[in-house]
Design a protein around this motif. Structure first.
Motif, PDB file in Angstrom:
ATOM      1  N   ALA A  20       0.785  -1.224   0.000  1.00 47.79           N
ATOM      2  CA  ALA A  20       0.000   0.000   0.000  1.00 47.79           C
ATOM      3  C   ALA A  20       0.828   1.291   0.000  1.00 47.79           C
ATOM      4  O   ALA A  20       0.532   2.195  -0.765  1.00 47.79           O
ATOM      5  CB  ALA A  20      -0.986  -0.014   1.161  1.00 47.79           C
ATOM      6  N   PRO A  21       1.866   1.432   0.827  1.00 47.92           N
ATOM      7  CA  PRO A  21       2.511   2.740   0.899  1.00 47.92           C
ATOM      8  C   PRO A  21       3.414   3.056  -0.294  1.00 47.92           C
ATOM      9  O   PRO A  21       3.838   4.182  -0.451  1.00 47.92           O
ATOM     10  CB  PRO A  21       3.380   2.659   2.172  1.00 47.92           C
ATOM     11  N   ASN A  22       3.722   2.083  -1.127  1.00 52.65           N
ATOM     12  CA  ASN A  22       4.626   2.335  -2.232  1.00 52.65           C
ATOM     13  C   ASN A  22       3.829   2.622  -3.501  1.00 52.65           C
ATOM     14  O   ASN A  22       3.047   1.796  -3.945  1.00 52.65           O
ATOM     15  CB  ASN A  22       5.508   1.100  -2.437  1.00 52.65           C
ATOM     16  N   PRO A  23       4.026   3.804  -4.102  1.00 51.17           N
ATOM     17  CA  PRO A  23       3.174   4.178  -5.227  1.00 51.17           C
ATOM     18  C   PRO A  23       3.305   3.258  -6.430  1.00 51.17           C
ATOM     19  O   PRO A  23       2.375   3.137  -7.215  1.00 51.17           O
ATOM     20  CB  PRO A  23       3.623   5.594  -5.563  1.00 51.17           C
ATOM     21  N   THR A  47     -10.291   4.182   8.878  1.00 53.87           N
ATOM     22  CA  THR A  47      -8.845   4.379   8.798  1.00 53.87           C
ATOM     23  C   THR A  47      -8.445   5.296   7.642  1.00 53.87           C
ATOM     24  O   THR A  47      -7.270   5.435   7.344  1.00 53.87           O
ATOM     25  CB  THR A  47      -8.113   3.038   8.650  1.00 53.87           C
ATOM     26  N   GLY A  48      -9.425   5.919   6.989  1.00 56.81           N
ATOM     27  CA  GLY A  48      -9.085   6.959   6.023  1.00 56.81           C
ATOM     28  C   GLY A  48      -8.705   6.461   4.642  1.00 56.81           C
ATOM     29  O   GLY A  48      -7.967   7.116   3.924  1.00 56.81           O
ATOM     30  N   MET A  63      -7.900  11.893  -3.107  1.00 53.96           N
ATOM     31  CA  MET A  63      -6.752  11.467  -2.325  1.00 53.96           C
ATOM     32  C   MET A  63      -6.002  12.664  -1.767  1.00 53.96           C
ATOM     33  O   MET A  63      -5.544  12.651  -0.636  1.00 53.96           O
ATOM     34  CB  MET A  63      -5.799  10.621  -3.185  1.00 53.96           C
ATOM     35  N   GLY A  86      -7.344  15.478  -1.047  1.00 55.06           N
ATOM     36  CA  GLY A  86      -8.204  15.943   0.034  1.00 55.06           C
ATOM     37  C   GLY A  86      -8.022  15.083   1.267  1.00 55.06           C
ATOM     38  O   GLY A  86      -8.068  15.557   2.386  1.00 55.06           O
ATOM     39  N   ASN A  87      -7.771  13.782   1.054  1.00 52.73           N
ATOM     40  CA  ASN A  87      -7.555  12.862   2.167  1.00 52.73           C
ATOM     41  C   ASN A  87      -6.184  13.036   2.799  1.00 52.73           C
ATOM     42  O   ASN A  87      -5.887  12.419   3.808  1.00 52.73           O
ATOM     43  CB  ASN A  87      -7.670  11.414   1.684  1.00 52.73           C
ATOM     44  N   GLY A  88      -5.307  13.812   2.158  1.00 57.43           N
ATOM     45  CA  GLY A  88      -4.000  14.078   2.761  1.00 57.43           C
ATOM     46  C   GLY A  88      -2.864  13.270   2.178  1.00 57.43           C
ATOM     47  O   GLY A  88      -1.789  13.198   2.747  1.00 57.43           O
ATOM     48  N   THR A  89      -3.067  12.644   0.988  1.00 55.66           N
ATOM     49  CA  THR A  89      -1.963  11.911   0.378  1.00 55.66           C
ATOM     50  C   THR A  89      -1.070  12.900  -0.378  1.00 55.66           C
ATOM     51  O   THR A  89      -1.548  13.896  -0.909  1.00 55.66           O
ATOM     52  CB  THR A  89      -2.499  10.852  -0.598  1.00 55.66           C
ATOM     53  N   GLU A  90       0.218  12.586  -0.402  1.00 54.51           N
ATOM     54  CA  GLU A  90       1.174  13.507  -1.026  1.00 54.51           C
ATOM     55  C   GLU A  90       1.006  13.561  -2.539  1.00 54.51           C
ATOM     56  O   GLU A  90       0.672  12.566  -3.181  1.00 54.51           O
ATOM     57  CB  GLU A  90       2.597  13.039  -0.713  1.00 54.51           C
ATOM     58  N   SER A 149       3.363  13.775  -4.785  1.00 55.47           N
ATOM     59  CA  SER A 149       4.349  12.965  -5.503  1.00 55.47           C
ATOM     60  C   SER A 149       3.905  11.505  -5.589  1.00 55.47           C
ATOM     61  O   SER A 149       4.149  10.822  -6.578  1.00 55.47           O
ATOM     62  CB  SER A 149       5.702  13.054  -4.814  1.00 55.47           C
ATOM     63  N   TYR A 150       3.222  11.039  -4.548  1.00 58.06           N
ATOM     64  CA  TYR A 150       2.690   9.669  -4.539  1.00 58.06           C
ATOM     65  C   TYR A 150       1.744   9.483  -5.705  1.00 58.06           C
ATOM     66  O   TYR A 150       1.825   8.515  -6.461  1.00 58.06           O
ATOM     67  CB  TYR A 150       1.959   9.475  -3.212  1.00 58.06           C
ATOM     68  N   THR A 162       3.550   9.562  -9.138  1.00 56.02           N
ATOM     69  CA  THR A 162       4.206   8.292  -9.454  1.00 56.02           C
ATOM     70  C   THR A 162       3.173   7.238  -9.832  1.00 56.02           C
ATOM     71  O   THR A 162       3.378   6.459 -10.759  1.00 56.02           O
ATOM     72  CB  THR A 162       5.020   7.785  -8.249  1.00 56.02           C
ATOM     73  N   VAL A 192     -11.122  11.466  11.983  1.00 59.19           N
ATOM     74  CA  VAL A 192     -10.901  11.097  10.581  1.00 59.19           C
ATOM     75  C   VAL A 192     -11.007  12.335   9.705  1.00 59.19           C
ATOM     76  O   VAL A 192     -10.159  12.584   8.839  1.00 59.19           O
ATOM     77  CB  VAL A 192     -11.926  10.033  10.131  1.00 59.19           C
ATOM     78  N   MET A 197      -8.133  14.228   7.523  1.00 58.22           N
ATOM     79  CA  MET A 197      -8.387  14.409   6.097  1.00 58.22           C
ATOM     80  C   MET A 197      -8.087  15.835   5.657  1.00 58.22           C
ATOM     81  O   MET A 197      -7.442  16.059   4.647  1.00 58.22           O
ATOM     82  CB  MET A 197      -9.870  14.118   5.849  1.00 58.22           C
ATOM     83  N   THR A 205      10.396  10.286  -2.888  1.00 61.53           N
ATOM     84  CA  THR A 205       9.004   9.956  -3.216  1.00 61.53           C
ATOM     85  C   THR A 205       8.504   8.809  -2.365  1.00 61.53           C
ATOM     86  O   THR A 205       7.417   8.854  -1.784  1.00 61.53           O
ATOM     87  CB  THR A 205       8.890   9.556  -4.696  1.00 61.53           C
ATOM     88  N   ALA A 244       5.750   9.234   0.519  1.00 62.39           N
ATOM     89  CA  ALA A 244       4.486   8.522   0.355  1.00 62.39           C
ATOM     90  C   ALA A 244       4.189   7.681   1.586  1.00 62.39           C
ATOM     91  O   ALA A 244       3.084   7.701   2.126  1.00 62.39           O
ATOM     92  CB  ALA A 244       4.541   7.641  -0.887  1.00 62.39           C
ATOM     93  N   PHE A 245       5.230   6.980   2.053  1.00 60.65           N
ATOM     94  CA  PHE A 245       5.058   6.126   3.218  1.00 60.65           C
ATOM     95  C   PHE A 245       4.680   6.956   4.442  1.00 60.65           C
ATOM     96  O   PHE A 245       3.742   6.643   5.174  1.00 60.65           O
ATOM     97  CB  PHE A 245       6.351   5.352   3.471  1.00 60.65           C
ATOM     98  N   LEU A 252       1.122   8.295   4.439  1.00 63.27           N
ATOM     99  CA  LEU A 252       0.143   7.311   4.903  1.00 63.27           C
ATOM    100  C   LEU A 252       0.183   7.210   6.427  1.00 63.27           C
ATOM    101  O   LEU A 252      -0.834   7.150   7.099  1.00 63.27           O
ATOM    102  CB  LEU A 252       0.451   5.954   4.279  1.00 63.27           C
ATOM    103  N   LYS A 285      -1.462  10.065   8.113  1.00 66.86           N
ATOM    104  CA  LYS A 285      -2.909  10.023   7.952  1.00 66.86           C
ATOM    105  C   LYS A 285      -3.533   9.078   8.981  1.00 66.86           C
ATOM    106  O   LYS A 285      -4.583   9.340   9.539  1.00 66.86           O
ATOM    107  CB  LYS A 285      -3.229   9.547   6.538  1.00 66.86           C
TER     108      LYS A 285
END
Lengths: 202, 233
Positions: free
Chosen positions: A38-41, A86-87, A147, A149-153, A155-156, A159, B19, B23, B78, B82-83, B86, B89
């Motif tokens: 999951a954490p690796n794009p 868990t988002g 995503m 909006g959910n707070g994912t970077e 760059s993720y 990629t 949550v 977010m 990257t 990314a890690f 997550l 979050k």
């Protein structure tokens, strides 16, 4: 002493407790299988494959133990709630919810006793995890927005976009089905070899 | 010591707010404040050790993140970002969930859910699941020990050497234990009248107190602050 309780129609308290315990195991195995991906794009597309690989025996034993309607649906609802809290992306939660109900109906064709049909229903519920990626392929821009909006970077997502092609989608779907099938096969063997002999399932 | 007792409904609502906060969090600072806020909740719930560890670990993660953003470049950056993204979050929600699970009794949870008119078919499995998760971890440690005794290595290397053996050694005891636990727990719960169709009663009084509202106001205010910050900035 168990037989007296299972005579009742519908879901008795015993069945609900069993569903709870097996859901916990299902969740743990799904997390363990998916956590490396999951954490690796680049690898994130294979997350459903990893999750599908480990849960088969748990799922099959649950069905062997409680052969009743709504059991799989309840599992789907619980997974849906957990992923949402868990988002994760909403489509993944929704995917498990919908596929849980579908898998329940499919397993019902064999009255929850036919191992082949149960395996097929396991493959179906495993596909629930691919839902958020299917949404990604259907509408990459909207997906990126959610995503972000959910707070994912950023760059993720970039990629992911550069690796996400139609081929990846095919590999992901076929891979999930294969992994689930292998897992179900192992589960069937294990049920026959270990649990039926030990008298845990009938 | 007089510790804070929150209503289970409040706790669920706080998780939902948490949550949403995670977010919409506009920056790392806000995330940290959120974790500190949860830490504060842990302290007033009488879990100051948990709070201290949680906040300290998060501070280290934050430092590491800023270091990563500054120093690393290219693919490694990257991957790490990314890690960590997550992790950031999930961290706050996970910490709050830990407090909630360890401070809520199953009976209280079921009573509060019955008040909210949640179907029993859903609340019983969830309550059992939350209680069973720590047991799995405990079982896993015992199984690992037992595997070592029998010269089966519970590591990836051991899996590659003897896949069928390792898989059997992990699944069979875990599933057998789960199956036995399911039987025993259901007998115990039926004995205690879980199938009673009448409304549940509970020794602990389930109602919203001042502190409940206060906690909700705190977290809602934080969420509002985040949203305002996002719109203005």
């Amino acid at each position: 002493m168990n037989q007296q309780l299972t005579v009742k129609k519908g879901l008795a308290a015993k069945d609900l407790v069993s569903v709870g315990i097996f859901s916990a195991l299902f969740l743990v195995f799904a997390l363990v299988g998916g956590i490396f991906f999951a954490p690796n794009p680049v690898l994130t597309f294979y997350m459903p494959v990893g999750s599908a690989l480990l849960c088969g025996p748990v799922y099959l034993l649950m069905l062997a133990k409680i052969q009743k309607r709504f059991v799989v649906s309840i599992l789907g609802v619980i997974l849906c709630i957990i992923w949402f809290v868990t988002g994760m992306h909403w489509a993944m939660a929704l995917g498990y919810l919908v596929m849980g109900v579908v898998a329940d109906l499919v397993a019902g064709i064999g009255k929850y006793k036919n191992k082949k049909i149960n395996s097929l229903s396991y493959i179906l519920i495993s596909l629930g995890g691919t839902a958020s990626y299917l949404v990604f392929f259907a509408n990459p821009d909207g997906w990126a927005k959610t995503m972000l909006g959910n707070g994912t970077e950023q760059s993720y997502i970039d990629t992911m976009r550069s690796t996400g092609t139609v081929w990846i989608m095919v590999i992901m779907l076929v891979g999930t089905i294969l992994a689930a099938a292998i897992s179900a096969l192992v589960g069937c063997k294990m049920l026959k070899k270990q649990f039926e002999k030990a008298g845990i399932t009938k | 010591m007089n510790t804070l007792q929150l209503d289970p409904r409040t706790k669920l609502f706080l998780i939902l707010l948490c949550v949403l906060c995670a977010m919409f969090s506009p920056s790392l600072l806000f995330q940290f404040v959120l974790v500190a806020l949860i830490g504060l909740l842990a302290v007033v719930s009488g879990k100051w050790k948990y709070a201290l560890r949680g906040v300290a670990a998060y501070a280290l993660i934050c430092l590491f993140t800023t270091w990563c953003m500054g120093v690393m470049t290219g693919t490694w950056r990257t991957m790490f970002v990314a890690f960590l993204g997550l992790l950031h979050k999930v961290y706050a929600c996970g910490m709050l969930a830990g407090i909630v699970i360890s401070t809520t009794k199953v009976g209280e949870f079921l009573s509060a859910m019955a008040r909210l008119h949640f179907p029993k078919k859903l609340t019983i499995p969830i309550a059992v699941m939350l209680r069973y998760l720590p047991t799995i971890r405990e079982d896993w440690h015992f199984i690992k020990d037992a595997m070592r005794l029998r010269d089966v290595s519970p590591s990836l290397l051991g899996f590659l050497k003897a896949p069928a053996m390792t898989v059997n050694c992990i699944y069979v005891p875990l599933l057998t234990a789960a199956s036995k636990a399911a039987d025993e727990l259901s007998i115990a719960s039926v004995t205690r009248g879980i199938e009673n169709p009448k409304p549940r009663t509970c020794l602990v009084e389930i109602r919203m107190r001042k502190t409940d509202w206060l906690a909700i106001v705190f977290f809602t205010a934080f969420l509002a602050l985040e949203l305002i910050w996002k719109v203005v900035g």
